[in-house]
Design a protein around this motif. Structure first.
Motif, short mmCIF file in Angstrom:
data_model
loop_
_atom_site.label_atom_id
_atom_site.label_comp_id
_atom_site.label_asym_id
_atom_site.label_seq_id
_atom_site.Cartn_x
_atom_site.Cartn_y
_atom_site.Cartn_z
N PRO A 24 25.29 39.18 49.97
CA PRO A 24 26.69 38.91 50.32
C PRO A 24 27.65 39.90 49.66
N VAL A 25 28.72 40.21 50.38
CA VAL A 25 29.78 41.07 49.86
C VAL A 25 31.10 40.32 49.98
N ASP A 26 31.72 40.06 48.85
CA ASP A 26 33.03 39.41 48.84
C ASP A 26 34.09 40.51 48.79
N LEU A 27 34.68 40.81 49.95
CA LEU A 27 35.70 41.85 50.04
C LEU A 27 37.08 41.22 49.98
N VAL A 28 37.89 41.70 49.05
CA VAL A 28 39.27 41.23 48.91
C VAL A 28 40.18 42.43 49.13
N VAL A 29 40.99 42.38 50.18
CA VAL A 29 41.89 43.48 50.52
C VAL A 29 43.30 43.14 50.05
N HIS A 30 43.87 44.02 49.25
CA HIS A 30 45.23 43.86 48.76
C HIS A 30 46.10 44.89 49.48
N LYS A 31 46.76 44.48 50.57
CA LYS A 31 47.58 45.42 51.32
C LYS A 31 48.99 45.46 50.70
N GLU A 32 49.13 46.29 49.70
CA GLU A 32 50.40 46.45 49.00
C GLU A 32 50.29 47.64 48.07
N ALA A 91 49.91 45.11 43.17
CA ALA A 91 48.59 44.49 43.23
C ALA A 91 47.94 44.41 41.86
N LEU A 92 48.04 45.47 41.07
CA LEU A 92 47.42 45.47 39.74
C LEU A 92 48.09 44.45 38.82
N ALA A 93 49.42 44.35 38.91
CA ALA A 93 50.13 43.37 38.09
C ALA A 93 49.69 41.95 38.45
N LYS A 94 49.49 41.69 39.75
CA LYS A 94 49.04 40.37 40.18
C LYS A 94 47.63 40.06 39.68
N LEU A 95 46.75 41.05 39.72
CA LEU A 95 45.38 40.84 39.22
C LEU A 95 45.40 40.54 37.72
N LEU A 96 46.25 41.24 37.01
CA LEU A 96 46.34 41.02 35.57
C LEU A 96 46.88 39.62 35.27
N ASP A 123 48.45 53.41 37.38
CA ASP A 123 47.16 52.89 37.84
C ASP A 123 46.12 52.96 36.74
N ALA A 124 46.13 54.03 35.96
CA ALA A 124 45.15 54.20 34.89
C ALA A 124 45.37 53.19 33.77
N VAL A 125 46.62 53.05 33.33
CA VAL A 125 46.92 52.19 32.19
C VAL A 125 46.64 50.72 32.52
N VAL A 126 47.14 50.25 33.65
CA VAL A 126 46.93 48.84 34.01
C VAL A 126 45.49 48.60 34.46
N GLY A 127 44.94 49.56 35.19
CA GLY A 127 43.55 49.43 35.61
C GLY A 127 42.60 49.31 34.42
N PHE A 128 42.89 50.06 33.37
CA PHE A 128 42.04 50.04 32.18
C PHE A 128 42.01 48.65 31.55
N LYS A 129 43.11 47.92 31.62
CA LYS A 129 43.15 46.55 31.11
C LYS A 129 42.28 45.62 31.95
N LEU A 130 42.09 45.95 33.21
CA LEU A 130 41.27 45.13 34.10
C LEU A 130 39.79 45.47 33.99
N LEU A 131 39.47 46.56 33.31
CA LEU A 131 38.09 47.03 33.17
C LEU A 131 37.43 46.36 31.97
N ARG A 132 36.20 45.93 32.14
CA ARG A 132 35.48 45.31 31.01
C ARG A 132 35.03 46.40 30.05
N ILE A 133 34.79 46.00 28.79
CA ILE A 133 34.20 46.92 27.83
C ILE A 133 32.79 47.28 28.31
N GLY A 134 32.50 48.55 28.35
CA GLY A 134 31.24 49.03 28.91
C GLY A 134 31.36 49.46 30.35
N GLY A 135 32.48 49.10 31.00
CA GLY A 135 32.70 49.47 32.38
C GLY A 135 33.14 50.92 32.52
N THR A 136 33.12 51.40 33.75
CA THR A 136 33.43 52.79 34.04
C THR A 136 34.65 52.91 34.94
#
Length: 216
Positions: free
Chosen positions: A106-114, A119-124, A149-162
């Motif tokens: 299964p693939v759970d695809l979530v599309v954020h059209k914005e 979108a990143l602020a909402k995910l956070l 995108d880098a700064v907020v995205g990095f907060k959404l990334l787990r430790i060990g993630g890429t």
């Protein structure tokens, strides 16, 4: 978007832009088997080439959750070339439907059209800090947008993630030469330099840049 530029892949995907196929795909053939992500965030999806690749590559191994952020308004470079972003968005959905239908898991695809900032602020705010295994930054090429995108995205990334950055050396061709505010590199360099104690650089050619998160 001219039909003459369209090409159909062996999997039935239709693309008019082939940068991922001709450049990034060979790099990811080495990268993705090493990081093996299951929870993926993509900033900038265009026609879906990278998302389809991830599903084709990882879907046979385990279930996936993929979040794709794109406004499908296009950047300045798309607007000046007159790219039909409505057709681009349709190709994204058509291609992803094919990829998901063919995936053994299964693939759970979530599309954020914005826009990515929204979108990143909402995910956070939804509690997704440290949630994703792999984040692909390939949205706006404007330096302030890339830095956000880098700064907020990095907060959404787990430790060990890429985190992978596309278009590291890309520059918009302008009559007066390169404008540092209209290219990703200054923003990516600033992000890496300011987070040196929280990440490590992974081996990669200059066309893309990869970092692994080692601390919050």
């Amino acid at each position: 978007m001219s039909d003459a530029r369209m090409e159909t892949s062996d999997n039935g995907y239709v693309f008019t832009a082939h940068w991922f196929e001709y450049n990034a795909k060979n790099l990811w053939e080495r990268l993705i088997p090493q990081v093996k992500p299951q929870k993926i965030l993509e900033i900038g999806s265009f026609e879906g080439a990278s998302a389809c690749y991830l599903i084709d590559k990882l879907g046979p191994e385990y279930p996936l959750e993929i979040h794709c952020i794109d406004s499908w308004e296009g950047g300045i470079e798309h607007q000046t070339r007159g790219v039909d972003m409505n057709s681009t968005e349709k190709l994204f959905h058509d291609n992803l439907r094919l990829a998901i239908a063919a995936s053994p898991n299964p693939v759970d695809l979530v599309v954020h059209k914005e826009r990515s900032d929204s979108a990143l602020a909402k995910l956070l705010s939804a509690g997704k800090a440290g949630y994703f295994d792999f984040i692909y930054v390939d949205g706006s090429h404007q330096a302030p947008d890339v830095l956000f995108d880098a700064v907020v995205g990095f907060k959404l990334l787990r430790i060990g993630g890429t985190m992978a950055f596309d278009d590291y050396l890309w520059a918009e061709p302008l009559p007066g030469g390169k404008d540092p505010l209209r290219m990703p590199k200054p923003a990516i360099d600033a992000f890496v330099n300011l987070n040196l104690r929280k990440l490590q650089l992974l081996n990669a050619p200059c066309i893309q840049l990869y970092v692994q998160k080692i601390a919050d």
